[in-house]
Design a protein around this motif. Structure first.
Motif, mmCIF file in Angstrom:
data_model
loop_
_atom_site.group_PDB
_atom_site.id
_atom_site.type_symbol
_atom_site.label_atom_id
_atom_site.label_comp_id
_atom_site.label_asym_id
_atom_site.label_seq_id
_atom_site.Cartn_x
_atom_site.Cartn_y
_atom_site.Cartn_z
ATOM 1 N N GLU A 1 -5.481 4.362 9.053
ATOM 2 C CA GLU A 1 -6.802 4.095 8.497
ATOM 3 C C GLU A 1 -7.001 2.647 8.075
ATOM 4 O O GLU A 1 -8.120 2.136 8.123
ATOM 5 C CB GLU A 1 -7.054 5.013 7.290
ATOM 6 C CG GLU A 1 -6.989 6.494 7.602
ATOM 7 C CD GLU A 1 -8.043 6.918 8.608
ATOM 8 O OE1 GLU A 1 -9.169 6.394 8.550
ATOM 9 O OE2 GLU A 1 -7.726 7.772 9.460
ATOM 10 N N VAL A 2 -5.944 1.987 7.664
ATOM 11 C CA VAL A 2 -6.077 0.608 7.186
ATOM 12 C C VAL A 2 -5.785 -0.397 8.286
ATOM 13 O O VAL A 2 -6.521 -1.371 8.470
ATOM 14 C CB VAL A 2 -5.151 0.351 5.973
ATOM 15 C CG1 VAL A 2 -5.312 -1.089 5.480
ATOM 16 C CG2 VAL A 2 -5.453 1.333 4.848
ATOM 17 N N ASP B 1 -10.864 -5.392 3.643
ATOM 18 C CA ASP B 1 -11.242 -4.048 3.231
ATOM 19 C C ASP B 1 -10.766 -3.848 1.805
ATOM 20 O O ASP B 1 -9.663 -3.369 1.554
ATOM 21 C CB ASP B 1 -10.618 -3.017 4.164
ATOM 22 C CG ASP B 1 -11.086 -1.598 3.847
ATOM 23 O OD1 ASP B 1 -10.640 -0.675 4.538
ATOM 24 O OD2 ASP B 1 -11.886 -1.424 2.909
ATOM 25 N N VAL C 1 -1.973 4.974 5.801
ATOM 26 C CA VAL C 1 -2.053 3.512 5.693
ATOM 27 C C VAL C 1 -2.028 2.862 7.070
ATOM 28 O O VAL C 1 -2.848 1.988 7.383
ATOM 29 C CB VAL C 1 -0.904 2.982 4.813
ATOM 30 C CG1 VAL C 1 -0.774 1.465 4.942
ATOM 31 C CG2 VAL C 1 -1.138 3.360 3.356
ATOM 32 N N GLU D 1 -11.558 -1.802 -0.454
ATOM 33 C CA GLU D 1 -11.321 -0.415 -0.852
ATOM 34 C C GLU D 1 -9.876 -0.007 -0.613
ATOM 35 O O GLU D 1 -9.279 0.716 -1.414
ATOM 36 C CB GLU D 1 -12.273 0.493 -0.070
ATOM 37 C CG GLU D 1 -11.891 1.964 -0.015
ATOM 38 C CD GLU D 1 -11.937 2.644 -1.368
ATOM 39 O OE1 GLU D 1 -11.384 3.746 -1.490
ATOM 40 O OE2 GLU D 1 -12.514 2.065 -2.302
ATOM 41 N N SER D 2 -9.280 -0.478 0.483
ATOM 42 C CA SER D 2 -7.940 -0.006 0.854
ATOM 43 C C SER D 2 -6.849 -0.507 -0.080
ATOM 44 O O SER D 2 -5.717 -0.014 -0.022
ATOM 45 C CB SER D 2 -7.619 -0.422 2.295
ATOM 46 O OG SER D 2 -7.347 -1.804 2.378
ATOM 47 N N ARG E 1 0.818 -1.209 0.000
ATOM 48 C CA ARG E 1 0.000 0.000 0.000
ATOM 49 C C ARG E 1 0.855 1.264 0.000
ATOM 50 O O ARG E 1 0.441 2.296 -0.513
ATOM 51 C CB ARG E 1 -0.939 -0.018 1.205
ATOM 52 C CG ARG E 1 -2.095 -1.022 1.070
ATOM 53 C CD ARG E 1 -2.875 -1.109 2.380
ATOM 54 N NE ARG E 1 -4.080 -1.901 2.252
ATOM 55 C CZ ARG E 1 -4.146 -3.230 2.422
ATOM 56 N NH1 ARG E 1 -3.032 -3.919 2.685
ATOM 57 N NH2 ARG E 1 -5.301 -3.874 2.312
#
Length: 293
Positions: free
Chosen positions: A119-120, A92, A116, A94-95, A15
């Motif tokens: 939020e993730v 998730d 990252v 979306e992430s 990510r």
């Protein structure tokens, strides 16, 4: 102990870097540092290893920024297979979506790391501060800036997976059949197509904007050779890519492109990301799905 956290470390690094190959390298370098460390002094292995891989990824991200700025045409992340349909293999989805990874490219390296990790993966501001060597106050400020930046460029819509799957399947049928009218029905009026050939495969060097232009681009591709593969040799399949259902194109014994989608609040296709740079197709060509939850 390292193997216990290997998946987490890859998930963080991917990510941050948008590249499976670079993420694998960062995880391998983290292993070397872990192997050389005095582990009797490590109280929290998860936090310690996350800190190592985050800093390795940040170093790599900073060193490659100029390379990405001088890239031929749009730069898109390296796609990965995520198995199954949509969120089955990704907690998730979306992430790890191509659309969000593209937005994360517009953040500073620090803001990207903070976003990252917070939020993730749910790290605390204090834990992130230790990982990126910043004060907790600085991390909170970076987190706020990153969240506002992402919200402005990536509005969240309720995910209707069944509707998105149906739209993807219809797009697949319309594209392979060269059906311009069917394509137009699926596209948002201001849809944007991003194509990444890296100067190695002929692609649009600027974003293609608008339903008619995007539909025309795909309709024109039907029945034509692509990436050096004759039209009659090109194969296409629906497959899980970056947390959603996407298209995988192949021919002449190799993968030649991936296509992934982003949707608006009405379930129409709002953005399309087409990766054809052969240097970025290694992860999908391997055929193994990544667990990046």
């Amino acid at each position: 102990m390292f193997e216990q956290y290997r998946r987490l470390l890859f998930s963080i690094a991917y990510r941050l870097l948008g590249s499976a190959a670079d993420a694998e390298d960062a995880v391998q370098d983290a292993w070397l540092k872990w192997a050389a460390a005095d582990r009797s002094q490590v109280a929290e292995p998860k936090a310690y290893l996350s800190r190592i891989v985050t800093n390795l990824a940040l170093e790599r991200l900073r060193s490659t920024r100029h390379q990405r700025e001088t890239y031929v045409g749009p730069w898109l992340p390296e796609p990965i297979l995520t198995g199954g349909d949509a969120a089955e293999a990704v907690t998730d989805a979306e992430s790890v979506s191509m659309a969000l990874l593209v937005v994360l490219e517009t953040l500073s390296p620090l803001e990207r790391a903070v976003f990252v990790l917070k939020e993730v993966f749910g790290f605390s501001h204090a834990e992130i501060g230790e990982a990126v060597e910043r004060s907790e106050t600085a991390v909170r400020q970076a987190a706020h800036r990153a969240r506002e930046h992402v919200r402005a460029r990536r509005p969240r819509f309720p995910a209707d997976r069944a509707r998105q799957r149906q739209a993807t399947e219809r797009f697949f049928a319309a594209t392979t059949g060269g059906d311009l009218n069917a394509l137009l029905e699926l596209l948002s009026p201001d849809v944007t197509l991003w194509t990444d050939g890296g100067g190695k495969v002929r692609q649009a060097l600027l974003p293609v904007i608008g339903a008619e232009r995007v539909a025309g681009w795909f309709a024109a591709m039907a029945g034509r050779s692509y990436a050096g593969v004759a039209a009659e040799e090109i194969t296409a399949e629906l497959i899980g890519i970056n947390g959603g259902l996407g298209l995988l194109f192949g021919g002449a014994g190799r993968v030649i492109a991936t296509v992934t989608f982003d949707f608006d609040e009405d379930g129409r296709i709002a953005a399309i990301h087409n990766v054809a740079n052969p240097d970025k197709l290694g992860a999908v060509a391997g055929g193994e799905a990544y667990d990046v939850s």
